[in-house]
Design a protein around this motif. Structure first.
Motif, PDB file in Angstrom:
ATOM      1  N   THR A   3      -2.303  -3.354   4.431  1.00  0.00           N
ATOM      2  CA  THR A   3      -3.027  -2.437   3.550  1.00  0.00           C
ATOM      3  C   THR A   3      -2.115  -1.730   2.558  1.00  0.00           C
ATOM      4  O   THR A   3      -2.600  -1.099   1.639  1.00  0.00           O
ATOM      5  CB  THR A   3      -3.783  -1.367   4.357  1.00  0.00           C
ATOM      6  N   ALA A   4      -0.790  -1.812   2.762  1.00  0.00           N
ATOM      7  CA  ALA A   4       0.130  -1.110   1.874  1.00  0.00           C
ATOM      8  C   ALA A   4       1.419  -1.901   1.720  1.00  0.00           C
ATOM      9  O   ALA A   4       1.798  -2.686   2.591  1.00  0.00           O
ATOM     10  CB  ALA A   4       0.440   0.270   2.429  1.00  0.00           C
ATOM     11  N   GLU A  38       4.962   4.305   0.132  1.00  0.00           N
ATOM     12  CA  GLU A  38       4.133   3.102   0.157  1.00  0.00           C
ATOM     13  C   GLU A  38       3.209   3.096  -1.048  1.00  0.00           C
ATOM     14  O   GLU A  38       2.874   4.152  -1.571  1.00  0.00           O
ATOM     15  CB  GLU A  38       3.234   3.064   1.410  1.00  0.00           C
ATOM     16  N   TYR A  40      -0.591   1.779  -1.944  1.00  0.00           N
ATOM     17  CA  TYR A  40      -1.857   1.269  -1.413  1.00  0.00           C
ATOM     18  C   TYR A  40      -2.663   0.647  -2.535  1.00  0.00           C
ATOM     19  O   TYR A  40      -2.939   1.305  -3.540  1.00  0.00           O
ATOM     20  CB  TYR A  40      -2.686   2.392  -0.780  1.00  0.00           C
ATOM     21  N   TYR A  43      -6.961   1.648   0.035  1.00  0.00           N
ATOM     22  CA  TYR A  43      -6.855   2.380   1.295  1.00  0.00           C
ATOM     23  C   TYR A  43      -8.024   1.988   2.201  1.00  0.00           C
ATOM     24  O   TYR A  43      -9.176   1.985   1.762  1.00  0.00           O
ATOM     25  CB  TYR A  43      -6.838   3.891   1.022  1.00  0.00           C
TER      26      TYR A  43
END
Length: 97
Positions: A3-4, A38, A40, A43
């Protein structure tokens, strides 16, 4: 599922879940981590956070806000941007998937 994308640092953290329910997906707890950054793209959940120690800066197109001890904020599902944490952080969180 990724996700990141890690940009900087090496997050070393701990998570303690105080409550969790599968349907609808809901969990809350305490999370602690070392500094990192990070990006994203999307999210994966709605997450409410209350900063207990440290700080984090959230950045996206036309938006930059730093949250520190005593601040509460929400990261909405689908958020696209940076999580920039330059110091250790401890937060209380509530996540709804």
């Amino acid at each position: 599922m990724e996700t990141a994308k890690l940009i900087d640092g090496k997050p070393m953290g701990r998570d303690h879940v105080y409550f969790e329910r599968e349907t609808p997906s809901f969990r809350s707890g305490i999370w602690r981590s070392s500094p990192y950054t990070e990006f994203y793209e999307n999210y994966p959940c709605d997450e409410f956070m209350y900063v207990l120690e440290g700080s984090v800066t959230m950045e996206s197109d036309g938006f930059s806000e730093t949250y520190a001890k005593g601040d509460a904020f929400l990261v909405p599902k689908g958020f696209r941007g940076y999580w920039k944490q330059t110091e250790p952080m401890l937060k209380f969180y509530v996540i709804i998937d």
